[in-house]
Design an enzyme around this catalytic site. Structure first.
Site, PDB file in Angstrom:
ATOM      1  N   ARG A  84      14.014  -2.068  13.022  1.00 44.66           N
ATOM      2  CA  ARG A  84      14.925  -1.479  14.019  1.00 44.66           C
ATOM      3  C   ARG A  84      14.546  -1.928  15.419  1.00 44.66           C
ATOM      4  O   ARG A  84      15.397  -2.321  16.225  1.00 44.66           O
ATOM      5  CB  ARG A  84      14.907   0.052  13.932  1.00 44.66           C
ATOM      6  CG  ARG A  84      15.881   0.722  14.905  1.00 44.66           C
ATOM      7  CD  ARG A  84      15.808   2.237  14.825  1.00 44.66           C
ATOM      8  NE  ARG A  84      14.537   2.770  15.262  1.00 44.66           N
ATOM      9  CZ  ARG A  84      14.165   2.920  16.533  1.00 44.66           C
ATOM     10  NH1 ARG A  84      14.983   2.585  17.502  1.00 44.66           N
ATOM     11  NH2 ARG A  84      12.987   3.408  16.830  1.00 44.66           N
ATOM     12  N   HIS A 139       4.966   3.394   2.941  1.00 47.07           N
ATOM     13  CA  HIS A 139       5.126   3.397   4.399  1.00 47.07           C
ATOM     14  C   HIS A 139       6.465   2.777   4.801  1.00 47.07           C
ATOM     15  O   HIS A 139       6.597   2.181   5.845  1.00 47.07           O
ATOM     16  CB  HIS A 139       3.947   2.686   5.070  1.00 47.07           C
ATOM     17  CG  HIS A 139       3.790   1.253   4.664  1.00 47.07           C
ATOM     18  ND1 HIS A 139       3.351   0.882   3.429  1.00 47.07           N
ATOM     19  CD2 HIS A 139       4.024   0.103   5.339  1.00 47.07           C
ATOM     20  CE1 HIS A 139       3.323  -0.438   3.350  1.00 47.07           C
ATOM     21  NE2 HIS A 139       3.730  -0.936   4.504  1.00 47.07           N
ATOM     22  N   SER A 151      -4.177  -2.880   9.054  1.00 46.52           N
ATOM     23  CA  SER A 151      -3.319  -2.969   7.877  1.00 46.52           C
ATOM     24  C   SER A 151      -2.014  -2.220   8.167  1.00 46.52           C
ATOM     25  O   SER A 151      -2.018  -1.251   8.927  1.00 46.52           O
ATOM     26  CB  SER A 151      -4.069  -2.347   6.699  1.00 46.52           C
ATOM     27  OG  SER A 151      -3.210  -1.865   5.728  1.00 46.52           O
ATOM     28  N   GLY A 152      -0.910  -2.669   7.558  1.00 48.26           N
ATOM     29  CA  GLY A 152       0.389  -2.037   7.799  1.00 48.26           C
ATOM     30  C   GLY A 152       0.385  -0.523   7.637  1.00 48.26           C
ATOM     31  O   GLY A 152       0.753   0.213   8.551  1.00 48.26           O
ATOM     32  N   ASP A 194       9.294  -7.177   0.456  1.00 48.81           N
ATOM     33  CA  ASP A 194       9.503  -7.083  -0.994  1.00 48.81           C
ATOM     34  C   ASP A 194      10.523  -5.975  -1.238  1.00 48.81           C
ATOM     35  O   ASP A 194      10.173  -4.800  -1.217  1.00 48.81           O
ATOM     36  CB  ASP A 194       8.183  -6.766  -1.704  1.00 48.81           C
ATOM     37  CG  ASP A 194       8.375  -6.542  -3.198  1.00 48.81           C
ATOM     38  OD1 ASP A 194       9.435  -6.923  -3.737  1.00 48.81           O
ATOM     39  OD2 ASP A 194       7.463  -5.981  -3.827  1.00 48.81           O
ATOM     40  N   ASP A 236       7.823   3.089   8.276  1.00 50.84           N
ATOM     41  CA  ASP A 236       7.238   2.196   9.277  1.00 50.84           C
ATOM     42  C   ASP A 236       7.954   0.849   9.278  1.00 50.84           C
ATOM     43  O   ASP A 236       8.198   0.262  10.332  1.00 50.84           O
ATOM     44  CB  ASP A 236       5.750   1.970   8.998  1.00 50.84           C
ATOM     45  CG  ASP A 236       4.944   3.250   9.044  1.00 50.84           C
ATOM     46  OD1 ASP A 236       5.359   4.174   9.765  1.00 50.84           O
ATOM     47  OD2 ASP A 236       3.915   3.323   8.361  1.00 50.84           O
ATOM     48  N   HIS A 292       4.637  -7.923   2.662  1.00 55.67           N
ATOM     49  CA  HIS A 292       4.288  -6.901   1.682  1.00 55.67           C
ATOM     50  C   HIS A 292       3.371  -7.521   0.624  1.00 55.67           C
ATOM     51  O   HIS A 292       3.335  -8.747   0.462  1.00 55.67           O
ATOM     52  CB  HIS A 292       5.551  -6.355   1.016  1.00 55.67           C
ATOM     53  CG  HIS A 292       6.308  -5.414   1.889  1.00 55.67           C
ATOM     54  ND1 HIS A 292       7.659  -5.292   1.848  1.00 55.67           N
ATOM     55  CD2 HIS A 292       5.879  -4.546   2.840  1.00 55.67           C
ATOM     56  CE1 HIS A 292       8.049  -4.388   2.724  1.00 55.67           C
ATOM     57  NE2 HIS A 292       6.995  -3.920   3.344  1.00 55.67           N
ATOM     58  N   ASP A 330       1.827  -1.948  11.462  1.00 56.92           N
ATOM     59  CA  ASP A 330       3.260  -2.039  11.753  1.00 56.92           C
ATOM     60  C   ASP A 330       3.569  -1.443  13.126  1.00 56.92           C
ATOM     61  O   ASP A 330       4.359  -1.993  13.894  1.00 56.92           O
ATOM     62  CB  ASP A 330       4.086  -1.323  10.679  1.00 56.92           C
ATOM     63  CG  ASP A 330       3.995  -1.993   9.319  1.00 56.92           C
ATOM     64  OD1 ASP A 330       3.865  -3.230   9.266  1.00 56.92           O
ATOM     65  OD2 ASP A 330       4.065  -1.266   8.310  1.00 56.92           O
ATOM     66  N   THR A 373      -4.439  -7.443   6.121  1.00 58.14           N
ATOM     67  CA  THR A 373      -4.682  -8.272   4.950  1.00 58.14           C
ATOM     68  C   THR A 373      -3.939  -9.593   5.040  1.00 58.14           C
ATOM     69  O   THR A 373      -4.492 -10.657   4.732  1.00 58.14           O
ATOM     70  CB  THR A 373      -4.276  -7.521   3.665  1.00 58.14           C
ATOM     71  OG1 THR A 373      -4.935  -6.258   3.651  1.00 58.14           O
ATOM     72  CG2 THR A 373      -4.657  -8.294   2.423  1.00 58.14           C
ATOM     73  N   THR A 374      -2.692  -9.552   5.474  1.00 58.28           N
ATOM     74  CA  THR A 374      -1.909 -10.783   5.611  1.00 58.28           C
ATOM     75  C   THR A 374      -2.603 -11.734   6.579  1.00 58.28           C
ATOM     76  O   THR A 374      -2.794 -12.919   6.284  1.00 58.28           O
ATOM     77  CB  THR A 374      -0.481 -10.472   6.088  1.00 58.28           C
ATOM     78  OG1 THR A 374       0.142  -9.578   5.155  1.00 58.28           O
ATOM     79  CG2 THR A 374       0.347 -11.735   6.224  1.00 58.28           C
TER      80      THR A 374
END
Length: 142
Positions: free
Chosen positions: A110, A101, A68-69, A94, A104, A21, A74, A49-50
């Site tokens: 899960r 999101h 991006s997530g 975080d 997601d 995050h 994700d 981004t990560t």
């Protein structure tokens, strides 16, 4: 597709997903640096981004950036989990900031649980997963 095993005879590198995050992106980049020797033997998939920040800091690593997530990254990682194309998920969450999101994120964690994928949401558990999986591979009978 068959799940990649860390002791595979094909020589395939383990595949890890790294996600963070916004408030924890600096921390995951720093953590990658601390685990650089181990992660240099891993194929890394990361949300946009990560992954870009990891690639910029450590260009010698094998990093594939996904979307991006919030824009589907994700879900891309979730699909890789369902197709058994990952050996671990490192997700620096975080827990103190609201996430637009969040659904997601819940779906991703899960799926990791459903498919019994080693998953870490903090630095200490990420250390254990990387040490356990990579060091285990080093000690495998050849």
């Amino acid at each position: 597709m068959e799940k990649i095993t860390l002791n595979s005879s094909s020589g395939d590198a383990p595949r890890f997903a790294l996600v963070a995050h916004d408030a924890r992106k600096d921390e995951i980049v720093e953590w990658v640096g601390l685990q650089l020797a181990r992660l240099s033997r891993v194929q890394i998939f990361s949300t946009g981004t990560t992954g870009s920040r990891i690639k910029q800091a450590y260009p010698q690593l094998d990093v594939t950036c996904l979307k991006s997530g919030p824009l589907g990254g994700d879900q891309q990682i979730g699909a890789m989990i369902c197709e058994e194309k990952l050996d671990a998920l490192i997700f620096f969450v975080d827990p103190l900031s609201p996430m637009p999101h969040d659904v997601d994120v819940k779906a991703l964690t899960r799926l990791a649980t459903v498919y019994d994928l080693p998953m870490a949401c903090s630095r200490s558990t990420a250390d254990l997963i990387v040490k356990g999986l990579i060091d285990e591979d080093d000690n495998a009978p050849g």
